[in-house]
Every structure is written in C-alpha cells, then in structure tokens.
Write a protein that holds these residues in place. Structure first.
Motif, PDB file in Angstrom:
ATOM      1  N   GLY A 130       5.472  17.626  39.510  1.00  0.00           N
ATOM      2  CA  GLY A 130       6.541  17.533  40.511  1.00  0.00           C
ATOM      3  C   GLY A 130       6.149  16.612  41.644  1.00  0.00           C
ATOM      4  O   GLY A 130       4.970  16.466  41.976  1.00  0.00           O
ATOM      5  N   LEU A 131       7.140  15.983  42.226  1.00  0.00           N
ATOM      6  CA  LEU A 131       6.957  15.107  43.385  1.00  0.00           C
ATOM      7  C   LEU A 131       8.086  15.388  44.363  1.00  0.00           C
ATOM      8  O   LEU A 131       9.256  15.424  43.977  1.00  0.00           O
ATOM      9  CB  LEU A 131       6.978  13.641  42.972  1.00  0.00           C
ATOM     10  N   SER A 132       7.752  15.620  45.621  1.00  0.00           N
ATOM     11  CA  SER A 132       8.760  15.953  46.628  1.00  0.00           C
ATOM     12  C   SER A 132       8.442  15.235  47.924  1.00  0.00           C
ATOM     13  O   SER A 132       7.280  14.926  48.221  1.00  0.00           O
ATOM     14  CB  SER A 132       8.829  17.466  46.865  1.00  0.00           C
ATOM     15  N   THR A 133       9.470  14.972  48.696  1.00  0.00           N
ATOM     16  CA  THR A 133       9.346  14.376  50.013  1.00  0.00           C
ATOM     17  C   THR A 133      10.368  15.006  50.935  1.00  0.00           C
ATOM     18  O   THR A 133      11.452  15.404  50.493  1.00  0.00           O
ATOM     19  CB  THR A 133       9.541  12.848  49.956  1.00  0.00           C
ATOM     20  N   GLY A 134      10.018  15.124  52.190  1.00  0.00           N
ATOM     21  CA  GLY A 134      10.916  15.755  53.154  1.00  0.00           C
ATOM     22  C   GLY A 134      10.537  15.360  54.564  1.00  0.00           C
ATOM     23  O   GLY A 134       9.438  14.866  54.834  1.00  0.00           O
ATOM     24  N   THR A 154       2.841  18.257  42.897  1.00  0.00           N
ATOM     25  CA  THR A 154       2.410  19.530  42.315  1.00  0.00           C
ATOM     26  C   THR A 154       2.089  19.342  40.834  1.00  0.00           C
ATOM     27  O   THR A 154       2.723  18.536  40.137  1.00  0.00           O
ATOM     28  CB  THR A 154       3.483  20.618  42.459  1.00  0.00           C
ATOM     29  N   MET A 155       1.112  20.079  40.390  1.00  0.00           N
ATOM     30  CA  MET A 155       0.759  20.144  38.971  1.00  0.00           C
ATOM     31  C   MET A 155       0.544  21.605  38.610  1.00  0.00           C
ATOM     32  O   MET A 155      -0.355  22.259  39.142  1.00  0.00           O
ATOM     33  CB  MET A 155      -0.500  19.333  38.669  1.00  0.00           C
ATOM     34  N   GLY A 156       1.415  22.128  37.747  1.00  0.00           N
ATOM     35  CA  GLY A 156       1.321  23.518  37.321  1.00  0.00           C
ATOM     36  C   GLY A 156       0.759  23.623  35.923  1.00  0.00           C
ATOM     37  O   GLY A 156       1.315  23.054  34.980  1.00  0.00           O
ATOM     38  N   ILE A 157      -0.355  24.336  35.787  1.00  0.00           N
ATOM     39  CA  ILE A 157      -1.018  24.527  34.494  1.00  0.00           C
ATOM     40  C   ILE A 157      -0.889  25.998  34.113  1.00  0.00           C
ATOM     41  O   ILE A 157      -1.405  26.877  34.817  1.00  0.00           O
ATOM     42  CB  ILE A 157      -2.503  24.134  34.568  1.00  0.00           C
ATOM     43  N   PRO A 158      -0.161  26.325  33.045  1.00  0.00           N
ATOM     44  CA  PRO A 158       0.009  27.744  32.681  1.00  0.00           C
ATOM     45  C   PRO A 158      -1.298  28.367  32.216  1.00  0.00           C
ATOM     46  O   PRO A 158      -2.122  27.721  31.549  1.00  0.00           O
ATOM     47  CB  PRO A 158       1.045  27.692  31.554  1.00  0.00           C
ATOM     48  N   LEU A 159      -1.465  29.630  32.582  1.00  0.00           N
ATOM     49  CA  LEU A 159      -2.643  30.403  32.192  1.00  0.00           C
ATOM     50  C   LEU A 159      -2.225  31.466  31.178  1.00  0.00           C
ATOM     51  O   LEU A 159      -1.302  32.244  31.428  1.00  0.00           O
ATOM     52  CB  LEU A 159      -3.288  31.060  33.416  1.00  0.00           C
ATOM     53  N   ASP A 160      -2.882  31.475  30.048  1.00  0.00           N
ATOM     54  CA  ASP A 160      -2.558  32.416  28.974  1.00  0.00           C
ATOM     55  C   ASP A 160      -3.319  33.717  29.229  1.00  0.00           C
ATOM     56  O   ASP A 160      -4.432  33.924  28.726  1.00  0.00           O
ATOM     57  CB  ASP A 160      -2.921  31.809  27.622  1.00  0.00           C
ATOM     58  N   LEU A 161      -2.699  34.607  30.024  1.00  0.00           N
ATOM     59  CA  LEU A 161      -3.296  35.897  30.322  1.00  0.00           C
ATOM     60  C   LEU A 161      -2.550  36.998  29.579  1.00  0.00           C
ATOM     61  O   LEU A 161      -1.359  36.872  29.274  1.00  0.00           O
ATOM     62  CB  LEU A 161      -3.259  36.162  31.841  1.00  0.00           C
ATOM     63  N   ARG A 197      -1.699  26.129  40.147  1.00  0.00           N
ATOM     64  CA  ARG A 197      -0.931  25.034  40.745  1.00  0.00           C
ATOM     65  C   ARG A 197      -1.802  24.273  41.735  1.00  0.00           C
ATOM     66  O   ARG A 197      -2.380  24.855  42.663  1.00  0.00           O
ATOM     67  CB  ARG A 197       0.316  25.556  41.455  1.00  0.00           C
ATOM     68  N   LEU A 198      -1.877  22.956  41.564  1.00  0.00           N
ATOM     69  CA  LEU A 198      -2.592  22.054  42.452  1.00  0.00           C
ATOM     70  C   LEU A 198      -1.566  21.217  43.209  1.00  0.00           C
ATOM     71  O   LEU A 198      -0.687  20.605  42.584  1.00  0.00           O
ATOM     72  CB  LEU A 198      -3.546  21.156  41.669  1.00  0.00           C
ATOM     73  N   SER A 199      -1.683  21.189  44.543  1.00  0.00           N
ATOM     74  CA  SER A 199      -0.669  20.540  45.375  1.00  0.00           C
ATOM     75  C   SER A 199      -1.333  19.623  46.399  1.00  0.00           C
ATOM     76  O   SER A 199      -1.718  20.070  47.484  1.00  0.00           O
ATOM     77  CB  SER A 199       0.198  21.581  46.086  1.00  0.00           C
ATOM     78  N   PRO A 200      -1.494  18.333  46.096  1.00  0.00           N
ATOM     79  CA  PRO A 200      -1.938  17.385  47.121  1.00  0.00           C
ATOM     80  C   PRO A 200      -0.759  17.004  48.027  1.00  0.00           C
ATOM     81  O   PRO A 200       0.398  16.973  47.593  1.00  0.00           O
ATOM     82  CB  PRO A 200      -2.419  16.186  46.309  1.00  0.00           C
ATOM     83  N   SER A 201      -1.042  16.705  49.289  1.00  0.00           N
ATOM     84  CA  SER A 201       0.026  16.408  50.243  1.00  0.00           C
ATOM     85  C   SER A 201      -0.455  15.382  51.255  1.00  0.00           C
ATOM     86  O   SER A 201      -1.664  15.229  51.500  1.00  0.00           O
ATOM     87  CB  SER A 201       0.485  17.674  50.968  1.00  0.00           C
ATOM     88  N   MET A 202       0.516  14.675  51.859  1.00  0.00           N
ATOM     89  CA  MET A 202       0.256  13.721  52.931  1.00  0.00           C
ATOM     90  C   MET A 202       1.386  13.828  53.939  1.00  0.00           C
ATOM     91  O   MET A 202       2.559  13.903  53.561  1.00  0.00           O
ATOM     92  CB  MET A 202       0.165  12.297  52.388  1.00  0.00           C
ATOM     93  N   ASN A 203       1.048  13.854  55.224  1.00  0.00           N
ATOM     94  CA  ASN A 203       2.032  14.045  56.278  1.00  0.00           C
ATOM     95  C   ASN A 203       1.875  12.949  57.323  1.00  0.00           C
ATOM     96  O   ASN A 203       0.766  12.593  57.727  1.00  0.00           O
ATOM     97  CB  ASN A 203       1.864  15.420  56.927  1.00  0.00           C
ATOM     98  N   LEU A 204       3.025  12.414  57.782  1.00  0.00           N
ATOM     99  CA  LEU A 204       3.070  11.383  58.812  1.00  0.00           C
ATOM    100  C   LEU A 204       3.798  11.927  60.022  1.00  0.00           C
ATOM    101  O   LEU A 204       4.956  12.363  59.921  1.00  0.00           O
ATOM    102  CB  LEU A 204       3.785  10.129  58.292  1.00  0.00           C
ATOM    103  N   ASP A 205       3.133  11.918  61.168  1.00  0.00           N
ATOM    104  CA  ASP A 205       3.733  12.336  62.430  1.00  0.00           C
ATOM    105  C   ASP A 205       4.228  11.085  63.151  1.00  0.00           C
ATOM    106  O   ASP A 205       3.435  10.267  63.627  1.00  0.00           O
ATOM    107  CB  ASP A 205       2.708  13.087  63.280  1.00  0.00           C
ATOM    108  N   GLY A 206       5.568  10.933  63.223  1.00  0.00           N
ATOM    109  CA  GLY A 206       6.123   9.740  63.830  1.00  0.00           C
ATOM    110  C   GLY A 206       5.913   9.649  65.320  1.00  0.00           C
ATOM    111  O   GLY A 206       5.976   8.555  65.892  1.00  0.00           O
ATOM    112  N   LEU A 207       5.668  10.775  65.994  1.00  0.00           N
ATOM    113  CA  LEU A 207       5.487  10.757  67.442  1.00  0.00           C
ATOM    114  C   LEU A 207       4.097  10.257  67.827  1.00  0.00           C
ATOM    115  O   LEU A 207       3.953   9.443  68.747  1.00  0.00           O
ATOM    116  CB  LEU A 207       5.727  12.156  68.010  1.00  0.00           C
TER     117      LEU A 207
END
Length: 239
Positions: A134-138, A155-162, A172-182
């Motif tokens: 998944g890829l998201s922006t906001g 996001t990268m979701g890897i199912p676990l067979d439990l 789930r692995l979620s890398p992120s980057m944030n820009l503060d315009g102020l």
C-alpha cells in the motif's frame, strides 16, 4: 347534377362513419384501464430511463473526540480538546478523500480552530504469496498556524500462518516521511506491527463488529524507540 349529388352523399356518409369511429375510440380510452401494456400498444413515444446515482452515505465518515465526559469516579477530570470532523470520498472510482475538522481547545482560552485535510491511497495484493502493498499520502492546512503538513507512507502486510481459528494475523511494516511546511523540517520513521483481527458478527447482521489487537515498535532518527499496544472494538453498519 345527379352525379354531383351522389358524390356529395358519399362524402357525407364517409365523414359520418369516421366521426362514429372516433367517438368509439374515445369511449374505449375512457372506459378501459390505462396500463403499461396499453401504453406500449397505443403510444409510440419511448420512455427514457433516468440514470440512478449511488448515495454518498457509504462514502462519508463522521467522527467526534472528547465530546462526552466519563462519569466514572475512577478517572480524574482532565482538560482535553473537543473535536468533530467529517470526511468524504467525492469520486467513487478513486481513493481520494477530503474533509474538515473543528477543534475546541482545552484550558481557559478554549479557542476554536479548524483544519482542512486531504488524503489518497493505493492498495495492491500480491496473490501468489498473500502479501499486501500500500501507498498513501495525506495532508492538512491549519487555520491557527497558517501552515500545512504533508506525509507519505507505505505499508507491507505479510500474513502469518498461526493456529488461531477466528483470528487473522499479519506482520505490517510501515515506512513514512513527513514534511512540515511551516518549519521546513523533514522527518522519517519505520513502524513494525503485529496485527490480529477477529470478526464477531455474521455477514447477514445489520452491524459489523471487528476486534483488533495491535502490538507495535517504531524507530526514527534522533528519537528514542517507541513501543505501543492497542485493543480496538469497531462497530459499523453492514452496508
């Protein structure tokens, strides 16, 4: 002269027959019930079908935070912000949402601020291995600080067979980057979570209830690692 009189008499008889037939047809119209089949037989005009538009209710989200206080004596009264917001997906075929939020601050000032937000997301499934990408922006614009913030995350979701019967679990692995315009600062981070979900209702029920359990661990440059644990019960209409 005789031939002329004969032709005149024939014309009068034909006119009388036509008027009698018209009166009979008029009596037929008023005496019979007008149904859809009768209209199809007697009316040649084609009835145009109007396009049906899908309602926007299932593409609208409304939420509140801090509106009602708890009456339980075990909790001490604390000051907290009160907020109400709404978010809508204007285009049905595109995962793009716009929204607004009103916030009443806590404390003696209790100033009122507003935010305008937007977000878009894309999700793909890797069917062979069950991996979800998944890829998201906001972002949002704050009326008090007169600045904006923009974030991009994946996001990268890897199912676990439990061996759990009603639970579905994934890493789930979620890398992120944030820009503060102020301030112009750019921050990055990585969050790893183990997410388990259980459906408590059947597909035929009016409401859908999901129980979510999250255990996470996040790291970011120049900051200390953060561990988190979340237990969530979500109830929503089964649209």
């Amino acid at each position: 002269m005789t031939l002329f009189l004969r032709r005149l008499a024939s014309l009068l008889l034909a006119s009388l027959a036509m008027s009698t037939r018209a009166v009979a047809n008029e009596d037929e119209i008023w005496s019979k019930n007008i149904t859809s089949s009768w209209l199809d037989d007697h009316v040649s005009a084609k009835r145009a079908s109007r396009p049906r538009y899908s309602p926007l209710l299932n593409r609208t989200q409304v939420w509140t935070n801090g509106i009602a206080r708890s009456d339980m004596n075990a909790f001490l009264p604390t000051d907290f912000d009160r907020a109400v917001g709404a978010k809508m997906q204007p285009f049905q075929d595109y995962n793009f949402l716009v929204g607004t939020e009103l916030i009443r601050g806590s404390g003696e000032s209790s100033f009122l601020s507003s935010k305008a937000s937007w977000e878009a997301f894309l999700k793909r499934d890797w069917e062979r291995h069950g991996v979800t990408l998944g890829l998201s922006t906001g972002g949002f614009v704050d009326s008090v600080q007169n600045g904006y913030s923009q974030s991009i995350s994946g996001t990268m979701g890897i199912p676990l067979d439990l061996s759990l019967q009603t639970w579905s679990t994934e890493l789930r692995l979620s890398p992120s980057m944030n820009l503060d315009g102020l301030s112009g600062d750019i921050s990055t981070g990585l969050l790893s979570e183990i997410i388990s979900q259980a459906r408590l209702t059947s597909p035929t029920d009016r409401f859908r209830s999901d129980l979510n359990v999250r255990l996470g661990y996040g790291v970011a440059p120049n900051t200390r690692p953060v561990a988190s644990a979340t237990l969530e019960l979500r109830i929503s209409p089964n649209l």
